[in-house]
Each structure stands twice: as structure tokens, then as C-alpha cells.
Design a protein around this motif. Structure first.
Motif, mmCIF file in Angstrom:
data_model
loop_
_atom_site.group_PDB
_atom_site.id
_atom_site.type_symbol
_atom_site.label_atom_id
_atom_site.label_comp_id
_atom_site.label_asym_id
_atom_site.label_seq_id
_atom_site.Cartn_x
_atom_site.Cartn_y
_atom_site.Cartn_z
ATOM 1 N N HIS A 289 -40.038 -20.142 98.400
ATOM 2 C CA HIS A 289 -41.427 -19.734 98.746
ATOM 3 C C HIS A 289 -41.529 -18.385 99.376
ATOM 4 N N ALA A 290 -40.494 -18.193 100.377
ATOM 5 C CA ALA A 290 -40.510 -17.295 101.329
ATOM 6 C C ALA A 290 -40.317 -15.727 100.492
ATOM 7 N N ASP A 291 -39.287 -15.812 99.659
ATOM 8 C CA ASP A 291 -38.917 -14.859 98.749
ATOM 9 C C ASP A 291 -39.944 -14.327 97.599
ATOM 10 N N ALA A 292 -40.693 -15.156 97.404
ATOM 11 C CA ALA A 292 -41.884 -14.852 96.345
ATOM 12 C C ALA A 292 -43.054 -13.966 96.898
ATOM 13 N N PRO A 293 -43.184 -12.888 96.149
ATOM 14 C CA PRO A 293 -44.408 -11.788 96.622
ATOM 15 C C PRO A 293 -45.664 -12.580 96.486
ATOM 16 N N SER A 294 -45.878 -13.473 95.637
ATOM 17 C CA SER A 294 -46.958 -14.479 95.556
ATOM 18 C C SER A 294 -46.730 -15.932 94.954
ATOM 19 N N ALA A 295 -47.613 -16.687 95.042
ATOM 20 C CA ALA A 295 -47.521 -17.835 94.628
ATOM 21 C C ALA A 295 -47.165 -17.974 93.100
ATOM 22 N N ALA A 296 -47.835 -17.237 92.331
ATOM 23 C CA ALA A 296 -47.477 -16.970 90.854
ATOM 24 C C ALA A 296 -46.289 -16.559 90.617
ATOM 25 N N GLU A 297 -45.696 -15.849 91.428
ATOM 26 C CA GLU A 297 -44.389 -15.324 91.118
ATOM 27 C C GLU A 297 -43.177 -16.109 91.517
ATOM 28 N N THR A 298 -43.527 -17.374 92.357
ATOM 29 C CA THR A 298 -42.536 -18.166 92.753
ATOM 30 C C THR A 298 -41.723 -18.854 91.596
ATOM 31 N N ASP A 299 -40.303 -18.740 91.941
ATOM 32 C CA ASP A 299 -39.305 -19.422 90.926
ATOM 33 C C ASP A 299 -39.526 -20.880 90.863
ATOM 34 N N TRP A 300 -40.627 -21.400 90.216
ATOM 35 C CA TRP A 300 -40.942 -22.771 90.242
ATOM 36 C C TRP A 300 -39.751 -23.596 89.533
ATOM 37 N N VAL A 301 -39.174 -23.079 88.367
ATOM 38 C CA VAL A 301 -38.217 -23.859 87.643
ATOM 39 C C VAL A 301 -36.857 -24.053 88.843
ATOM 40 N N GLN A 302 -36.685 -22.903 89.680
ATOM 41 C CA GLN A 302 -35.562 -23.444 90.569
ATOM 42 C C GLN A 302 -35.985 -24.412 91.624
ATOM 43 N N VAL A 303 -37.323 -24.041 92.045
ATOM 44 C CA VAL A 303 -37.727 -24.831 93.162
ATOM 45 C C VAL A 303 -37.648 -26.551 92.662
ATOM 46 N N VAL A 304 -38.041 -26.785 91.362
ATOM 47 C CA VAL A 304 -37.932 -28.282 90.644
ATOM 48 C C VAL A 304 -36.340 -28.596 90.671
ATOM 49 N N GLN A 305 -35.264 -27.795 90.516
ATOM 50 C CA GLN A 305 -34.071 -27.842 90.499
ATOM 51 C C GLN A 305 -33.754 -28.396 91.750
ATOM 52 N N TRP A 306 -34.043 -27.919 93.035
ATOM 53 C CA TRP A 306 -33.748 -28.210 94.267
ATOM 54 C C TRP A 306 -34.317 -29.396 94.576
ATOM 55 N N TYR A 307 -35.574 -29.793 93.954
ATOM 56 C CA TYR A 307 -36.179 -31.065 94.414
ATOM 57 C C TYR A 307 -35.443 -31.947 93.779
ATOM 58 N N ASP A 308 -34.988 -31.871 92.399
ATOM 59 C CA ASP A 308 -33.971 -32.766 91.749
ATOM 60 C C ASP A 308 -32.827 -33.317 92.723
ATOM 61 N N GLU A 309 -32.216 -32.035 93.235
ATOM 62 C CA GLU A 309 -30.867 -32.458 94.123
ATOM 63 C C GLU A 309 -31.163 -33.362 95.210
ATOM 64 N N LEU A 310 -32.559 -32.559 95.951
ATOM 65 C CA LEU A 310 -33.011 -33.387 97.121
ATOM 66 C C LEU A 310 -33.486 -35.019 97.026
ATOM 67 N N LEU A 311 -33.995 -35.257 95.725
ATOM 68 C CA LEU A 311 -34.480 -36.508 95.241
ATOM 69 C C LEU A 311 -33.030 -37.536 95.105
ATOM 70 N N ALA A 312 -32.030 -36.892 94.376
ATOM 71 C CA ALA A 312 -30.930 -37.513 94.097
ATOM 72 C C ALA A 312 -30.172 -37.891 95.347
ATOM 73 N N LEU A 313 -30.382 -37.039 96.532
ATOM 74 C CA LEU A 313 -29.643 -37.380 97.895
ATOM 75 C C LEU A 313 -30.422 -38.308 98.848
ATOM 76 N N THR A 314 -31.690 -38.228 98.760
ATOM 77 C CA THR A 314 -32.610 -38.924 99.524
ATOM 78 C C THR A 314 -33.324 -40.081 99.031
ATOM 79 N N GLY A 315 -33.812 -40.073 97.705
ATOM 80 C CA GLY A 315 -34.606 -40.916 97.027
ATOM 81 C C GLY A 315 -36.013 -41.133 97.628
#
Length: 399
Positions: A289-315
Motif C-alpha cells: 500500500h505504501a509503495d503504490a502511487p494511488s489506490a488504483a495502482e496497488t498491486d492487489w494480486v500480490q496483496v492477496v498472495q500475502w493474505y493467503d500466506e497470512l491466513l494459512a499461518l494464523t487462520g
């Protein structure tokens, strides 16, 4: 701390000069035989005496300020010991008063962290005791931060000190508990005359600097990064009237780029150790989020990937909720709503997330209704005001 390491006497004398020394001074007293509760009280009195002596600028603080605090606090402790003649075990300590000289150099800060975050304490009590014994805040300052009467906070802190008073100072502590307590401090944000978010960052920097036998702890660095990245957005998070500005609408030119750069550098070093934990993964999402110049330019695909890893770790259901919103950004509102259907609707902010995704899908009537329901469930005024305004905006648009 040696005299050469002590704060420069030419520097302004304020709370920021004193507070970093508090846990080390408590540690010295405990090692000399003081119990934790009495040692903490004595150090608080020494802080008051330091402020009374040097705070107005009429007297220069000593170059070895830690040694001065140890001397004053030890005298306060001995005064208590002498007044309790029936407690003969402590009377022995009177005869063992050390000769004057440089303060002990052993750094007991981490042990004080562990003691204040003892698992026998409730989260609220652990935070309050940490703010007193590690951050060096007064009971009044802690009470103001929590918006409770000073007497109420004094009782809470006293109970917490009694709980840990019988614990061995050398007992190994739980670093995960310390991190959790510091994150609770950070999330208290700002109230009273102490910025708790900034104070939490200072304490986490201190904790991160206390490397263990395996070197720097990547999860503590992850927590520090998470705090830095969230704090960097603080100037843009609220309007002048105190209402919330959603992340997508924030003026990113107001974000603190220095904190962002520092946080990203710390995170990269932590992730390189290949010992990923919850805070590192949360920080990785915040960094995108901090790296994106705007909300529209956020790398949402990678955000989801990180959430997938976080969900697998924490549930965690909260992670699942946030992931659903990210899926909605990456793959469309319908996909986000499908992901949200797997989340317990009783979860806080579920209706707000559903409202956002319904609006994104074009169903303004349903979105307005859900925003209004979310506002009724909100637990703080700023969030309630924001959600109510969103509902009103969509009701107008749907006419």
C-alpha cells in the motif's frame, strides 16, 4: 550506560531524555535485591526528583544520568525498607548498600519487558504496567491515555505489580507476548499528553535492538515495520473535523516518506532471514500500500498472495475478512463477495466490508443499507460518523 554514553548535558532535558533509562534503572535495583513493585515505585519517584531538579534548566543534569537515577531510586527504596522494620529480610539490604560509582552496565531492559508482559496479566494490565515500568510514564499520563480516572489506573497498575512481584527476574520471558503488548500500546494511538503510537515505536525500536543469541529477531523487526508504515500514513488519516479518510482517498503526498523508507528497509532484512511470522506478513501488505502511487495502482494480486500466506499461518477470521476485500480489488466485486460469504457475518466490520463490495458491484441500495447497519455497530465515534456519511452519500446517489 557509562558516563561516555550518557545523554549530552547540552541536549534539552525532557521526558524523552529520561524514559529510555527507566527499565535499565529498575533492573539495577532488582539485581541489588529490591522487589519489582517497590523498585518501580522508587524509580518513579526518582524521575519526579530529576524533573524537579533539572527540568527548569536552572541546574545541569549529570553526564551519567542513569547513575544519578540509580542513586536516587536506591535511596528511595532504602527509605521504604527502613520504614518496614518488621520485614527483616529487607533490612539486610540496608547493610548492603553499594558504594557510589558508575551504575551497573548490565542491560535488564528485556527482562523488564518480559515481566510487564507476564501471561498472568490481562492485556489491559500488561499494557498499563509496560507504560509505567518500561515507558516511564506517570500514572496520570497512562490514565489520560486510557481516558479513565487516575485512581482507577493506579489500582490497575498496583494489582498488576502485585501479580508479578513474586516472579523471578531471571525467568525466561515470552517475546511473542511482549510484541503483542507493544502492538496494543500502538493501537491505543493518541490521547492525553503522550502519543502512545510514537511511544510504542520507541519501545519496539528498543526491543529490536536487544538481539538474542540468534541475532536480530525478524518478527520484532516485522512489528516495527508495521508500526512505521501505519504511522507514516497518520497525517492523512483524519480530516480537520476528526472524521476518517479511507485509505483510497488519502492524500499520499502527506505520507511520511522517511518512515516508509525506513520501514521497507527493515522489512527486507527481516524477510531475508526466511523466518516469516504474522507481523512480517502484515508489514509486507502495508508496504505494498505504501509503495503504490494511488489506490488504483496497488498491486492487489500480490496483496492477496500475502493474505493467503497470512491466513494459512494464523487462520484469523479478521485476515479472512480483509482478504475478501483485497480479492474484490484484484478479481472484481463478485469475487470479493464470494470470498466474504465464507466469513462469519457476526465479525466486526463484516457489514462495512460487504457495503464496500456491494457499492463496487453497483448495488447502491444494498450498500447504503449495509453502511447504516455498520454505523449502528461501530464502537467509536470517528468510525460511526464515517459509515453514516457513506450511507447518506449512497442514499442520495440512489434516488
Amino acid at each position: 550506560m557509562t558516563p561516555a554514553d550518557a545523554p549530552d548535558v547540552r541536549a534539552p532535558f525532557d521526558g524523552a531524555t529520561l524514559r529510555p533509562l527507566v527499565p535499565a534503572v529498575i533492573g539495577v535495583l532488582v539485581r541489588r535485591g529490591a522487589d519489582f513493585a517497590t523498585a518501580e515505585d522508587a524509580v518513579q519517584e526518582a524521575l519526579v526528583e530529576a524533573w524537579r531538579t533539572f527540568g527548569d534548566g536552572s541546574s545541569e543534569p549529570p553526564r551519567d544520568l542513569k547513575g544519578w537515577l540509580v542513586t536516587v531510586a536506591w535511596r528511595r527504596f532504602l527509605d521504604v525498607v527502613r520504614s518496614e522494620a518488621a520485614r527483616q529480610r529487607r533490612e539486610v539490604a540496608v547493610d548492603l548498600e553499594p558504594e557510589r560509582g558508575p551504575a551497573e552496565t548490565a542491560d535488564d531492559t528485556l527482562r523488564v519487558f518480559f515481566l510487564c508482559a507476564h501471561p498472568a496479566l490481562t492485556p489491559a494490565s500488561a499494557v498499563a504496567l509496560t507504560l509505567r515500568a518500561v515507558a516511564g510514564l506517570t500514572t496520570r499520563q497512562v490514565a489520560e491515555a486510557y481516558l479513565v480516572p487516575e485512581a482507577t489506573m493506579a489500582q490497575r497498575i498496583s494489582r498488576a505489580k502485585r501479580t508479578v512481584s513474586g516472579e523471578s527476574f531471571d525467568r525466561p520471558g515470552d517475546l511473542a507476548t511482549v510484541r503483542r503488548v507493544l502492538y496494543l500500546v500502538f493501537n491505543e494511538g493518541y490521547s492525553g499528553d503522550v502519543d502512545l503510537a510514537a511511544e510504542a515505536i520507541r519501545l519496539t525500536r528498543q526491543l529490536a535492538a536487544l538481539a538474542g543469541p540468534d541475532g536480530p529477531d525478524p518478527e520484532t523487526d516485522g512489528l516495527l515495520t508495521l508500526m512505521l508504515l501505519h504511522h507514516a500514513r497518520r497525517p492523512a488519516r483524519l480530516r480537520d473535523d476528526g472524521t476518517i479518510v479511507p485509505l483510497a482517498d488519502q492524500d499520499r503526498s502527506r505520507w511520511d516518506t522517511g518512515l516508509i523508507e525506513e520501514g521497507v528497509a527493515v522489512l527486507q532484512a527481516a524477510l531475508a532471514q526466511q523466518r516469516r511470522g504474522e507481523y512480517q506478513l502484515q508489514a509486507a501488505i502495508a508496504a505494498l500500500h505504501a509503495d503504490a502511487p494511488s489506490a488504483a495502482e496497488t498491486d492487489w494480486v500480490q496483496v492477496v498472495q500475502w493474505y493467503d500466506e497470512l491466513l494459512a499461518l494464523t487462520g484469523s477470521p479478521v485476515v479472512r475478512l480483509n482478504r475478501a476485500v483485497a480479492v474484490g480489488e484484484a478479481d472484481g466485486a463478485r469475487a470479493g463477495l464470494a470470498a466474504l460469504a465464507e466469513v462469519d457475518p457476526a465479525l466486526p466490520r463484516h457489514r462495512a466490508a460487504s457495503a464496500y463490495l456491494h457499492e463496487k458491484d453497483g448495488d447502491l441500495v444494498a450498500a447504503a443499507r449495509l453502511y447504516a447497519e455498520a454505523a449502528a455497530l461501530a464502537t467509536n465515534l470517528a468510525e460511526r460518523t464515517h459509515l453514516t456519511r457513506e450511507a447518506a452519500r449512497l442514499n442520495r446517489a440512489a434516488r
